[in-house]
Design an enzyme around this catalytic site. Structure first.
Site, mmCIF file in Angstrom:
data_model
loop_
_atom_site.group_PDB
_atom_site.id
_atom_site.type_symbol
_atom_site.label_atom_id
_atom_site.label_comp_id
_atom_site.label_asym_id
_atom_site.label_seq_id
_atom_site.Cartn_x
_atom_site.Cartn_y
_atom_site.Cartn_z
ATOM 1 N N GLY A 39 -53.295 14.641 -0.921
ATOM 2 C CA GLY A 39 -54.141 14.364 0.104
ATOM 3 C C GLY A 39 -55.282 13.515 -0.343
ATOM 4 N N GLU A 44 -54.027 10.260 -0.511
ATOM 5 C CA GLU A 44 -53.694 9.763 0.797
ATOM 6 C C GLU A 44 -54.865 9.062 1.841
ATOM 7 O OE1 GLU A 44 -51.349 13.428 1.280
ATOM 8 O OE2 GLU A 44 -49.719 12.275 2.012
ATOM 9 N N ALA A 80 -54.897 18.246 -0.440
ATOM 10 C CA ALA A 80 -55.054 19.397 0.468
ATOM 11 C C ALA A 80 -55.424 20.692 -0.406
ATOM 12 C CB ALA A 80 -53.820 19.691 1.032
ATOM 13 N N GLU A 117 -47.514 16.207 -5.311
ATOM 14 C CA GLU A 117 -46.890 17.186 -4.388
ATOM 15 C C GLU A 117 -45.459 17.745 -5.138
ATOM 16 O OE1 GLU A 117 -48.318 14.636 -3.518
ATOM 17 O OE2 GLU A 117 -49.505 14.930 -1.767
HETATM 18 C C1 3H9 Z 1 -51.178 17.868 -0.853
HETATM 19 O O1 3H9 Z 1 -52.341 17.112 -1.162
HETATM 20 C C2 3H9 Z 1 -50.239 17.850 0.273
HETATM 21 C C3 3H9 Z 1 -50.874 16.498 1.008
HETATM 22 O O2 3H9 Z 1 -49.880 15.542 0.578
HETATM 23 C C4 3H9 Z 1 -50.444 16.793 2.334
HETATM 24 C C5 3H9 Z 1 -51.446 17.613 3.466
HETATM 25 C C6 3H9 Z 1 -51.178 17.623 4.511
HETATM 26 N N1 3H9 Z 1 -56.617 23.216 -3.646
HETATM 27 O O3 3H9 Z 1 -57.701 22.782 -12.140
HETATM 28 P P1 3H9 Z 1 -58.978 23.217 -12.189
HETATM 29 C C7 3H9 Z 1 -59.225 24.885 -7.436
HETATM 30 S S1 3H9 Z 1 -51.031 19.196 -2.191
HETATM 31 C C8 3H9 Z 1 -57.354 24.400 -3.685
HETATM 32 O O4 3H9 Z 1 -59.281 24.343 -13.072
HETATM 33 P P2 3H9 Z 1 -59.804 20.697 -13.461
HETATM 34 C C9 3H9 Z 1 -58.748 25.541 -8.676
HETATM 35 O O5 3H9 Z 1 -57.751 26.585 -8.131
HETATM 36 C C10 3H9 Z 1 -52.124 18.981 -3.337
HETATM 37 N N2 3H9 Z 1 -57.938 24.645 -4.816
HETATM 38 O O6 3H9 Z 1 -59.901 21.854 -12.759
HETATM 39 C C11 3H9 Z 1 -59.812 25.905 -9.603
HETATM 40 O O7 3H9 Z 1 -60.446 27.043 -8.620
HETATM 41 P P3 3H9 Z 1 -61.017 28.418 -9.492
HETATM 42 C C12 3H9 Z 1 -52.044 18.042 -4.302
HETATM 43 C C13 3H9 Z 1 -57.752 23.853 -5.781
HETATM 44 O O8 3H9 Z 1 -61.037 20.068 -13.875
HETATM 45 C C14 3H9 Z 1 -60.639 24.636 -9.254
HETATM 46 O O9 3H9 Z 1 -60.402 24.275 -8.351
HETATM 47 N N3 3H9 Z 1 -53.055 18.183 -5.312
HETATM 48 C C15 3H9 Z 1 -57.151 22.374 -5.557
HETATM 49 O O10 3H9 Z 1 -59.249 21.052 -14.814
HETATM 50 C C16 3H9 Z 1 -60.977 23.951 -10.438
HETATM 51 O O11 3H9 Z 1 -59.534 23.505 -10.719
HETATM 52 C C17 3H9 Z 1 -52.914 18.464 -6.550
HETATM 53 O O12 3H9 Z 1 -51.649 19.368 -7.057
HETATM 54 C C18 3H9 Z 1 -56.508 22.244 -4.606
HETATM 55 N N4 3H9 Z 1 -55.957 21.311 -4.270
HETATM 56 O O13 3H9 Z 1 -58.757 19.709 -12.814
HETATM 57 C C19 3H9 Z 1 -54.198 18.830 -7.244
HETATM 58 N N5 3H9 Z 1 -57.317 22.042 -6.721
HETATM 59 O O14 3H9 Z 1 -62.201 27.666 -10.195
HETATM 60 C C20 3H9 Z 1 -54.327 20.143 -7.902
HETATM 61 C C21 3H9 Z 1 -58.093 22.818 -7.384
HETATM 62 O O15 3H9 Z 1 -61.486 29.287 -8.459
HETATM 63 N N6 3H9 Z 1 -55.504 19.854 -8.733
HETATM 64 N N7 3H9 Z 1 -58.286 23.774 -7.110
HETATM 65 O O16 3H9 Z 1 -60.013 28.771 -10.387
HETATM 66 C C22 3H9 Z 1 -55.472 19.488 -10.116
HETATM 67 O O17 3H9 Z 1 -54.628 18.991 -10.449
HETATM 68 C C23 3H9 Z 1 -56.827 19.684 -10.612
HETATM 69 O O18 3H9 Z 1 -57.218 20.874 -10.264
HETATM 70 C C24 3H9 Z 1 -57.753 18.658 -11.017
HETATM 71 C C25 3H9 Z 1 -58.987 19.109 -11.840
HETATM 72 C C26 3H9 Z 1 -56.986 17.575 -11.917
HETATM 73 C C27 3H9 Z 1 -58.157 18.076 -9.615
#
Ligand code: 3H9
Length: 692
Positions: free
Chosen positions: A101, A104, A62, A124
Site C-alpha cells: 500500500g 500504491e 497496509a 503482497e
Molecule cells: C498491503 O499493503 C496491501 C495493500 O496492497 C492493499 C491495502 C488495501 N503492518 O520488519 P520489522 C511492524 S499488504 C503492520 O522488524 P525492519 C512489525 O511487525 C502489506 N505492522 O522492521 C514490527 O513490529 P514489532 C505489504 C508492520 O526495519 C515493526 O513493524 N507490505 C508492517 O526490519 C518493525 O518491522 C509488506 O508486506 C505492516 N505492513 O523492516 C511490508 N510492517 O516491532 C512489510 C512492519 O511490534 N514490512 N510492521 O515486532 C516489511 O517488509 C518490513 O517491516 C520493512 C522494515 C522492510 C518495512
C-alpha cells in the site's frame, strides 16, 4: 496524535507521514492523510503537494494486523482517489521502503522522487494476496505490464536507481524532499497533473504479448496458488477493461484472498517471525560481544557447512580436524559445493575464491585460540563433546563464545566441562547447514545474556532465522520430529504403506514424506541413534537389518532403479511390513489420507504443547518458525501450532484420545496445556507471551 504533519514551503504543502515504527497505513493514518490532502487541495495559497515521511520507511504498506477485521473508513482506495483526483500536482518523496500500500500511495501521486537506496515493491504475493489499492492497475500503466507483472509475482522490491530505469519514479535524489518540492513547483507551473490511471501509452500490443508469455509461465509454475492466478487476471484487465473496472475487479480479488486460510497463515508467519526475534529477559540493545573471527571444530558435512556460513558472511573461519587427511577431505567437500554453485551460475568464480580464502584449514584445537566464537560440530557423543570443551577452555581467549552444534545432547553437561559455563550455549544448525535457514539457539540456564544476544545477531549476519529455545532433549524441532517418526512407524504396522504415508504429507504441501526423506538421508542414521539410546522400531530396524539404507544402497522403504531419484514401491518391503503387523498380532486396516495426516501431525502438536508447558519454546509462533525454516513445513500452512488452531484444539484432543486408547504410547495422551486450551475454547495464538 496526528500521524501527518503539514508544513508549507512557499506554495508547496509538505505532508510528512509519521506513524512509527514503519508508517503502516493504519486507519488513523489513512484518515489523517486524506484530510491533509483535501485540506491542501482546498487551500488557495497552495499550488502543489509533496507527500514525504519520517523514519526509516516511507510507508511499509497496509497495516497487516487490520486484515481479517471489519474495514474502517476511509479505506485505502478512497484515500488514493483523493490523491490521484487532486487538481493540484501531488509528488511522493520516497526516502525509504515504499512497500505494498505504501507504493500504491506513491503510484497514485502524479510524480515520484526516490532516494537511490529506497526500496520500492509490491510484496503482497508473499502474504497470500495481491495488491488491493490499485497496484495491479497503476504499476503496469507506469512501467508496462511485462515489467510490472514479474515485480508483483516475485514480490521483490527494486532500488530507487532501478525504479528510475524502469520509469517507476521520475527522479532519484539524496534529498528527496528538496527534489520533490522542486518537481512539484515545475509541475504546478505546467497546469493540470498527469494521472497514472489515465496513462495508456505503455500498454502496447507488444507489452501485452510479453505479459501473456510471462502469465503462461506463471500459470504452469504457480497454477495452484490462488493469488498468483488472481494476479494474472488483475493485470490482464489493464488491457481489457477500463481503469475503474480494473480497480473494482482488483479489489474484489483482493478481498477474496484476504479471507483465504492461506493468507491468514502467511500473515501469522509474518508476525511470528518478528515475535521470534524478541528474546525474553534480554532487553533490546543489550551490548554484544564482537565477532571478527570464528573456528569450527569438525570438518564433516555439518562442520564444513557451518564454516561456509561464516565465509559466506565474510567472517574468517578456521576449520579444525584431528588429522590432515580429515581436514583435506572436509575442505575438498566445501570446495566441491562452491564449485557446483559456480557451475549453476549462482556464484561468481571471484566470490568462490574469496569465500574459500576465508576458510583456513587446521589440525588440532590449538588453532581455535584466537577465535571470537568456536562452534563445535564433532561426533554426537557426550564424552567426545566434553573432551573438546574442556580442551577448548584451556586454549581459547577469555570472553570467546563456545557453541555446540549438538542436535540432542544436554548443553549444561557440555558446559560443565569448562570453567566458563556462562560463555557456552547451543547453536543447532540444520543440514545442509549452508542452505537451511533455521538456527536453534539453545539457551541453558547460566549462560550470559550478552552471549545469547550475540549468537542471535550473529545468526542474522549468517543469513539464518534464529529462534531461541531452552535446553532439553532434541530441543524443539527434533523432539517434535521424533513424534512424527514414531507415528509414521505406527501407521505402517497398523496397515498403511510407505507411499500412502508419504502421499499424505506431500498432499499437505511438504516436499517429501517421512519415508522418502529417510531413504534420502540414510536409514542407518536413525538406526544408529536408536541403538545408542536403547530404542527399537520394528519396521525401521528390519529395513536396516536387511541392509536397505535408502538411496545410497538402491533400496530402502522404496526401491531405486539404477540412476532413479524417485523410489518405486517395493513388494518385498510391503511384505515385510505385513509380516511385522502379523507378528505383533495387528489386523491391518486401510487409512484415508486425512486419517494418516492427523495421525502424523497431532502427536507433533501434542509434543509442541509440552514444549510450551516446559518453557523450552517461548511462544507457539516460535515453534511454527522452527518448522517452516528447518523442516520445510509449507509456509501457507502457517506451522504446526497455527495448523492446530485452524483445525480446532478440541478436535486434536479428541483424536489424540482415540489414538492413545488404542496404543500403549503414553506420549499420545493429550498434554495438559492442550486439554486446558481446548476446554476453554481457546487457540495457541491466544497464548502470546510478551518478551521483555
Ligand atoms: C498491503 O499493503 C496491501 C495493500 O496492497 C492493499 C491495502 C488495501 N503492518 O520488519 P520489522 C511492524 S499488504 C503492520 O522488524 P525492519 C512489525 O511487525 C502489506 N505492522 O522492521 C514490527 O513490529 P514489532 C505489504 C508492520 O526495519 C515493526 O513493524 N507490505 C508492517 O526490519 C518493525 O518491522 C509488506 O508486506 C505492516 N505492513 O523492516 C511490508 N510492517 O516491532 C512489510 C512492519 O511490534 N514490512 N510492521 O515486532 C516489511 O517488509 C518490513 O517491516 C520493512 C522494515 C522492510 C518495512
Amino acid at each position: 496524535m496526528q500521524t501527518v504533519q503539514t508544513a508549507k514551503r512557499g506554495a508547496i504543502a509538505i505532508l510528512t507521514i509519521d506513524n512509527p515504527p514503519v508508517n503502516a497505513l493504519a486507519a488513523s493514518l489513512r484518515a489523517d492523510l486524506k484530510a491533509a490532502v483535501e485540506s491542501a487541495a482546498s487551500d488557495a495559497g497552495i499550488d502543489a503537494i509533496v507527500i514525504a515521511a519520517a523514519g526509516r520507511a516511507f510507508i511499509a504498506g497496509a497495516d497487516i494486523s487490520e486484515f481479517g477485521k471489519p474495514p474502517v473508513a476511509p479505506i485505502l482506495p478512497d484515500v488514493l482517489d483523493a490523491i490521484e483526483g487532486c487538481a493540484k500536482p501531488v509528488v511522493a518523496a520516497i526516502q525509504g521502503a515504499a512497500l505494498g500500500g505504501g507504493l500504491e500511495v506513491a503510484l497514485a501521486c502524479h510524480a515520484r522522487v526516490a532516494a537511490p537506496a529506497a526500496k520500492l515493491g509490491l510484496p503482497e504475493i508473499k502474504l497470500g494476496i495481491i495488491p488491493g489499492a490499485g497496484g495491479t492497475q497503476r504499476l503496469p500503466r507506469l512501467v508496462g505490464a511485462a515489467k510490472a507483472f514479474p515485480m508483483m509475482l516475485s514480490g521483490e522490491p527494486v532500488s530507487g536507481e532501478k525504479a528510475l530505469a524502469l520509469g517507476l519514479v521520475d527522479e532519484v535524489s539524496d534529498d528527496v524532499v528538496a527534489a520533490a518540492v522542486a518537481l512539484a513547483q515545475r509541475l504546478a507551473a505546467k497546469g493540470a497533473p498527469r494521472r497514472t490511471g489515465e496513462q495508456e501509452d505503455r500498454l502496447t500490443p507488444e507489452d501485452r504479448a510479453a505479459f501473456e508469455a510471462l502469465a503462461l509461465d506463471a500459470t504452469k509454475k504457480s497454477g495452484d496458488m490462488p493469488n498468483a492466478m488472481a494476479l494474472v487476471e488483475a493485470v490482464r484487465n489493464v488491457f481489457t477493461r477500463s481503469f475503474a473496472e480494473g480497480l473494482a475487479a482488483e479489489r474484489a480479488l483482493f478481498l477474496k484472498l484476504v479471507a483465504d486460510e492461506r493468507s491468514k497463515a502467511l500473515r501469522h508467519v509474518f508476525f511470528a517471525e518478528r515475535e521470534a526475534a524478541k528474546i525474553p529477559g534480554i532487553a533490546p540493545g543489550t551490548a554484544e560481544r564482537p565477532i571478527a573471527s570464528a573456528a569450527v571444530i569438525g570438518a564433516g558435512t555439518m562442520g564444513g557447512g557451518i564454516a561456509m556460513c561464516f565465509a559466506n558472511a565474510g567472517i574468517p573461519v578456521t576449520l579444525i580436524e584431528q588429522q590432515q587427511a580429515q581436514i583435506d577431505n572436509g575442505i575438498n567437500r566445501v570446495a566441491a559445493i562452491y564449485e557446483m554453485s559456480v557451475t549453476r551460475g549462482s556464484l561468481t568464480p571471484e566470490n568462490r575464491d574469496r569465500r574459500l580464502a576465508l576458510i583456513t584449514p587446521a589440525v588440532g584445537l590449538q588453532a581455535a585460540a584466537g577465535a571470537d566464537i568456536v562452534v563445535e560440530a564433532a561426533f554426537e557423543e557426550m564424552g567426545v563433546k566434553q573432551e573438546i570443551f574442556s580442551a577448548l577452555d584451556a586454549i581459547v581467549k577469555p570472553g570467546a563464545i563456545l557453541a555446540s552444534n549438538t542436535s540432542y545432547l544436554d548443553i549444561p553437561t557440555i558446559a560443565a566441562a569448562t570453567n566458563r559455563p556462562q560463555d557456552v550455549l547451543g547453536m543447532h544448525f540444520f543440514s545442509p547447514a549452508n542452505v537451511m535457514k533455521l538456527l536453534e539457539i539453545v539457551r541453558p540456564t547460566g549462560v550470559a545474556d550478552d552471549v545469547v544476544a550475540t549468537a542471535v545477531s550473529l545468526a542474522r549476519k549468517l543469513g539464518k532465522v534464529p529462534v531461541v529455545v531452552g535446553n532439553g532433549f532434541g530441543f524443539v524441532g527434533n523432539r517434535m520430529l521424533e513424534q512424527r517418526t514414531r507415528a509414521a512407524e505406527r501407521l505402517l504396522i497398523a496397515g498403511a504403506l510407505p507411499h500412502e504415508v508419504d502421499a499424505a504429507l506431500t498432499g499437505f504441501g511438504f516436499k517429501m514424506g517421512p519415508f522418502a526423506m529417510s531413504d534420502l538421508a540414510g536409514n542407518d542414521i536413525g538406526w544408529r541413534t536408536r541403538k545408542s539410546r536403547g530404542k527399537t522400531a520394528a519396521v525401521a530396524d528390519a529395513i536396516c537389518e536387511a541392509g536397505w539404507f535408502g538411496q545410497k544402497t538402491g533400496r530402502g522403504y522404496y526401491i531405486y532403479p539404477e540412476g532413479a531419484r524417485a523410489g518405486e514401491r517395493d513388494p518385498e518391503v510391503e511384505a515385510l511390513i505385513a509380516c511385522i503387523s502379523k507378528e505383533q498380532g495387528v489386523t491391518r486396516r486401510s487409512f484415508t489420507q486425512a486419517e494418516i495426516l492427523a495421525r502424523l501431525l497431532d502427536p507433533m502438536v501434542n509434543e509442541g504443547a509440552r514444549i510450551l508447558e516446559e518453557g523450552i519454546a517461548t511462544r507457539p509462533g516460535d515453534i511454527d518458525i522452527i518448522w517452516l525454516n528447518g523442516y520445510n513445513w509449507p509456509a501457507w500452512r502457517g506451522g504446526p501450532m497455527h495448523w492446530a488452531d485452524s483445525v480446532g484444539l478440541d478436535v486434536i484432543v479428541r483424536r489424540l484420545e482415540e489414538q492413545a486408547a488404542e496404543s500403549s504410547d503414553t506420549a499420545l495422551e493429550p498434554a495438559a496445556l492442550l486439554r486446558r486450551l481446548a476446554a476453554e475454547g481457546k487457540t495457541f495464538s491466544e497464548l502470546k507471551v510478551r518478551a521483555a
